[in-house]
Design a protein around this motif. Structure first.
Motif, PDB file in Angstrom:
ATOM      1  N   ASP A 198      43.366  37.808  43.553  1.00 52.69           N
ATOM      2  CA  ASP A 198      44.214  38.265  44.649  1.00 52.69           C
ATOM      3  C   ASP A 198      45.267  39.183  44.045  1.00 52.69           C
ATOM      4  O   ASP A 198      46.114  38.737  43.265  1.00 52.69           O
ATOM      5  CB  ASP A 198      44.862  37.064  45.344  1.00 52.69           C
ATOM      6  CG  ASP A 198      45.657  37.437  46.580  1.00 52.69           C
ATOM      7  OD1 ASP A 198      46.329  38.493  46.557  1.00 52.69           O
ATOM      8  OD2 ASP A 198      45.620  36.665  47.561  1.00 52.69           O
ATOM      9  N   LEU A 199      45.221  40.461  44.386  1.00 59.57           N
ATOM     10  CA  LEU A 199      46.128  41.418  43.773  1.00 59.57           C
ATOM     11  C   LEU A 199      47.566  41.235  44.236  1.00 59.57           C
ATOM     12  O   LEU A 199      48.491  41.733  43.585  1.00 59.57           O
ATOM     13  CB  LEU A 199      45.665  42.851  44.079  1.00 59.57           C
ATOM     14  CG  LEU A 199      44.317  43.246  43.472  1.00 59.57           C
ATOM     15  CD1 LEU A 199      43.966  44.680  43.841  1.00 59.57           C
ATOM     16  CD2 LEU A 199      44.320  43.062  41.960  1.00 59.57           C
ATOM     17  N   GLY A 200      47.766  40.511  45.336  1.00 65.24           N
ATOM     18  CA  GLY A 200      49.111  40.262  45.829  1.00 65.24           C
ATOM     19  C   GLY A 200      49.759  39.040  45.209  1.00 65.24           C
ATOM     20  O   GLY A 200      50.882  39.101  44.701  1.00 65.24           O
ATOM     21  N   THR A 201      49.043  37.925  45.206  1.00 64.50           N
ATOM     22  CA  THR A 201      49.613  36.679  44.708  1.00 64.50           C
ATOM     23  C   THR A 201      49.470  36.533  43.202  1.00 64.50           C
ATOM     24  O   THR A 201      50.184  35.753  42.572  1.00 64.50           O
ATOM     25  CB  THR A 201      48.942  35.460  45.368  1.00 64.50           C
ATOM     26  OG1 THR A 201      47.577  35.384  44.930  1.00 64.50           O
ATOM     27  CG2 THR A 201      48.995  35.567  46.890  1.00 64.50           C
TER      28      THR A 201
ATOM     29  N   ARG B   8      41.380  40.504  53.195  1.00 59.59           N
ATOM     30  CA  ARG B   8      41.176  39.203  53.829  1.00 59.59           C
ATOM     31  C   ARG B   8      42.516  38.599  54.214  1.00 59.59           C
ATOM     32  O   ARG B   8      43.323  38.272  53.346  1.00 59.59           O
ATOM     33  CB  ARG B   8      40.411  38.260  52.892  1.00 59.59           C
ATOM     34  CG  ARG B   8      40.128  36.878  53.490  1.00 59.59           C
ATOM     35  CD  ARG B   8      39.418  35.997  52.478  1.00 59.59           C
ATOM     36  NE  ARG B   8      39.216  34.663  53.000  1.00 59.59           N
ATOM     37  CZ  ARG B   8      38.184  34.297  53.758  1.00 59.59           C
ATOM     38  NH1 ARG B   8      37.259  35.184  54.071  1.00 59.59           N
ATOM     39  NH2 ARG B   8      38.078  33.064  54.203  1.00 59.59           N
ATOM     40  N   ASP B   9      42.742  38.464  55.505  1.00 60.77           N
ATOM     41  CA  ASP B   9      43.960  37.818  56.016  1.00 60.77           C
ATOM     42  C   ASP B   9      45.218  38.396  55.387  1.00 60.77           C
ATOM     43  O   ASP B   9      46.127  37.669  54.977  1.00 60.77           O
ATOM     44  CB  ASP B   9      43.901  36.302  55.771  1.00 60.77           C
ATOM     45  CG  ASP B   9      42.711  35.657  56.462  1.00 60.77           C
ATOM     46  OD1 ASP B   9      42.298  36.156  57.528  1.00 60.77           O
ATOM     47  OD2 ASP B   9      42.187  34.653  55.932  1.00 60.77           O
ATOM     48  N   GLY B  10      45.267  39.711  55.287  1.00 56.58           N
ATOM     49  CA  GLY B  10      46.438  40.378  54.738  1.00 56.58           C
ATOM     50  C   GLY B  10      46.501  40.422  53.231  1.00 56.58           C
ATOM     51  O   GLY B  10      47.479  40.914  52.668  1.00 56.58           O
ATOM     52  N   HIS B  11      45.455  39.923  52.570  1.00 57.84           N
ATOM     53  CA  HIS B  11      45.413  39.928  51.109  1.00 57.84           C
ATOM     54  C   HIS B  11      44.366  40.925  50.629  1.00 57.84           C
ATOM     55  O   HIS B  11      43.358  41.161  51.295  1.00 57.84           O
ATOM     56  CB  HIS B  11      45.069  38.534  50.571  1.00 57.84           C
ATOM     57  CG  HIS B  11      46.143  37.522  50.816  1.00 57.84           C
ATOM     58  ND1 HIS B  11      47.027  37.119  49.839  1.00 57.84           N
ATOM     59  CD2 HIS B  11      46.485  36.826  51.938  1.00 57.84           C
ATOM     60  CE1 HIS B  11      47.860  36.226  50.336  1.00 57.84           C
ATOM     61  NE2 HIS B  11      47.552  36.028  51.611  1.00 57.84           N
ATOM     62  N   GLU B  12      44.595  41.462  49.456  1.00 60.60           N
ATOM     63  CA  GLU B  12      43.648  42.378  48.822  1.00 60.60           C
ATOM     64  C   GLU B  12      42.969  41.642  47.676  1.00 60.60           C
ATOM     65  O   GLU B  12      43.616  41.281  46.700  1.00 60.60           O
ATOM     66  CB  GLU B  12      44.380  43.622  48.318  1.00 60.60           C
ATOM     67  CG  GLU B  12      43.464  44.701  47.775  1.00 60.60           C
ATOM     68  CD  GLU B  12      44.233  45.934  47.332  1.00 60.60           C
ATOM     69  OE1 GLU B  12      43.591  46.957  47.037  1.00 60.60           O
ATOM     70  OE2 GLU B  12      45.481  45.857  47.251  1.00 60.60           O
ATOM     71  N   LEU B  13      41.669  41.421  47.805  1.00 64.16           N
ATOM     72  CA  LEU B  13      40.912  40.661  46.815  1.00 64.16           C
ATOM     73  C   LEU B  13      39.899  41.554  46.106  1.00 64.16           C
ATOM     74  O   LEU B  13      39.241  42.379  46.737  1.00 64.16           O
ATOM     75  CB  LEU B  13      40.154  39.508  47.483  1.00 64.16           C
ATOM     76  CG  LEU B  13      40.932  38.529  48.346  1.00 64.16           C
ATOM     77  CD1 LEU B  13      39.979  37.453  48.888  1.00 64.16           C
ATOM     78  CD2 LEU B  13      42.076  37.882  47.576  1.00 64.16           C
ATOM     79  N   LEU B  14      39.779  41.360  44.807  1.00 63.33           N
ATOM     80  CA  LEU B  14      38.667  41.925  44.050  1.00 63.33           C
ATOM     81  C   LEU B  14      37.680  40.799  43.796  1.00 63.33           C
ATOM     82  O   LEU B  14      38.068  39.723  43.333  1.00 63.33           O
ATOM     83  CB  LEU B  14      39.153  42.505  42.721  1.00 63.33           C
ATOM     84  CG  LEU B  14      40.247  43.577  42.781  1.00 63.33           C
ATOM     85  CD1 LEU B  14      40.587  44.061  41.374  1.00 63.33           C
ATOM     86  CD2 LEU B  14      39.839  44.732  43.673  1.00 63.33           C
ATOM     87  N   ILE B  15      36.406  41.023  44.103  1.00 63.44           N
ATOM     88  CA  ILE B  15      35.392  39.969  43.978  1.00 63.44           C
ATOM     89  C   ILE B  15      34.156  40.515  43.277  1.00 63.44           C
ATOM     90  O   ILE B  15      33.686  41.617  43.580  1.00 63.44           O
ATOM     91  CB  ILE B  15      34.966  39.417  45.355  1.00 63.44           C
ATOM     92  CG1 ILE B  15      36.173  39.000  46.190  1.00 63.44           C
ATOM     93  CG2 ILE B  15      34.016  38.229  45.181  1.00 63.44           C
ATOM     94  CD1 ILE B  15      35.807  38.488  47.576  1.00 63.44           C
ATOM     95  N   ALA B  16      33.634  39.721  42.336  1.00 65.62           N
ATOM     96  CA  ALA B  16      32.363  40.039  41.688  1.00 65.62           C
ATOM     97  C   ALA B  16      31.472  38.809  41.753  1.00 65.62           C
ATOM     98  O   ALA B  16      31.892  37.719  41.355  1.00 65.62           O
ATOM     99  CB  ALA B  16      32.590  40.454  40.229  1.00 65.62           C
ATOM    100  N   VAL B  17      30.261  38.975  42.277  1.00 64.20           N
ATOM    101  CA  VAL B  17      29.272  37.893  42.312  1.00 64.20           C
ATOM    102  C   VAL B  17      27.995  38.419  41.671  1.00 64.20           C
ATOM    103  O   VAL B  17      27.482  39.475  42.076  1.00 64.20           O
ATOM    104  CB  VAL B  17      28.966  37.419  43.737  1.00 64.20           C
ATOM    105  CG1 VAL B  17      28.010  36.218  43.691  1.00 64.20           C
ATOM    106  CG2 VAL B  17      30.237  37.053  44.487  1.00 64.20           C
ATOM    107  N   VAL B  18      27.481  37.701  40.674  1.00 59.46           N
ATOM    108  CA  VAL B  18      26.236  38.077  40.010  1.00 59.46           C
ATOM    109  C   VAL B  18      25.279  36.892  40.050  1.00 59.46           C
ATOM    110  O   VAL B  18      25.694  35.739  39.938  1.00 59.46           O
ATOM    111  CB  VAL B  18      26.483  38.531  38.555  1.00 59.46           C
ATOM    112  CG1 VAL B  18      27.200  39.876  38.536  1.00 59.46           C
ATOM    113  CG2 VAL B  18      27.306  37.507  37.778  1.00 59.46           C
TER     114      VAL B  18
END
Length: 315
Positions: free
Chosen positions: A102-105, A277-287
């Protein structure tokens, strides 16, 4: 010329026939001459992903959890959400790993696949573009018109010939490894002999790459980052599956990869990107790998992305 992939709902030609014809394995593993086939689970527990997930502040580098005694930390990680993530990963037929921040929290979570190397398939195309832009920055220049054309079709259409062209431009495997060393990717090794789709990586390393693309703490200039982000935002519609499933308002940028392995016919299905997502900016990687069909592999990746986002936010 960009070759568009078939839609997710379309029926696939049997993998064995494709491999026999050389239309999938050669192209997707890095040889020019085709486009990725669109990605299609039997159910056995993922024994490589049974350790509890770890939630950490963003100041620490996310690493796979390898011991069953490790426990999640951080107030945002609720027991129910973490249990749901654990359950989702353990239902996978093969190996799957996720990393999210979460780039915000400033909180991050990494779970699944300790010690397991995953083939990138076409998510390496983002890495190739980042390496190209780093190279041009070093030279004090910008990508040529021809390079930009290749980058557009490589990212937006996942065109393999374009990827091969830029792979050669960056110095092939040696060039990618050199760029990744600078980017801080410690567990990614470029594919050999032109097989860029067989570059090996981890979810944690892909998260490090996403930080280079989406944060100021990057070797890439603001102009380079904006350029990549714009391309990821324009990925063709039938390739906009994957981590975007965790977005709450439809806002996301994504690059996906899919590859049937010619050794066993099982599918590599990967997805990386940024979601709102819900006001948050998330970076996600799924492999993931070991998927018996492309469609179920995509469903797995989307389920894991949603569960990881919920576990991180506690929602």
């Amino acid at each position: 010329m960009a070759i568009r992939s078939v839609s997710r709902a379309r029926v696939l030609v049997p993998v064995g026939l494709l491999v026999a014809a050389g239309a999938v394995a050669a192209a997707l593993q890095g040889q020019s001459g085709g486009v990725e086939s669109r990605p299609q689970m039997s159910v056995v527990a993922d024994t490589t992903s049974s350790a509890p997930p770890t939630v950490t502040p963003a100041t620490s580098t996310p690493t796979p959890t390898a011991t069953p005694t490790a426990a999640p930390t951080g107030a945002a990680a609720t027991g129910a959400a973490l249990a749901a993530l654990h359950s989702t990963v353990d239902r996978a037929e093969g190996a799957v790993s996720v990393a999210v921040t979460d780039l915000g929290t400033g909180q991050s979570l990494s779970y699944g696949g300790p010690g397991h190397d995953f083939a990138t398939a076409s998510i390496v195309k983002l890495d190739i573009l980042a390496a190209l832009l780093l190279r041009t920055q070093d030279l004090g220049s910008t990508p040529t018109a021809a390079q930009r054309d290749l980058a557009t079709t490589m990212i937006e259409n996942s065109d393999n010939d374009s990827a091969t062209g830029l792979w050669d431009e960056i110095g092939a495997d040696a060039g990618l490894d050199a760029a990744n060393a600078r980017f801080g990717l410690t567990a990614t090794e470029a594919g050999q002999d032109g097989y860029w789709g067989l570059t090996s990586t981890t979810a944690d390393d892909q998260l490090r790459l996403l930080r280079q693309v989406f944060t100021d703490d990057s070797l890439l200039s603001a102009a380079s980052r904006t350029y990549i982000q714009e391309l990821l935002d324009q990925v063709e519609d039938d390739q906009r599956w994957g981590v975007g499933a965790a977005a709450s308002n439809g806002g996301y940028e994504v690059k996906n990869g899919w590859l049937p392995r010619d050794t066993d016919g099982l599918w590599v299905i990967n997805s990386i990107g940024r979601v709102e997502r819900d006001g948050h900016e998330l970076l996600i990687a799924v492999v993931s790998d070991g998927n018996t069909t492309d469609t179920d592999g995509m469903d797995l990746v989307e389920s894991v992305a949603r569960a990881a986002a919920e576990a991180l936010s506690g929602s």
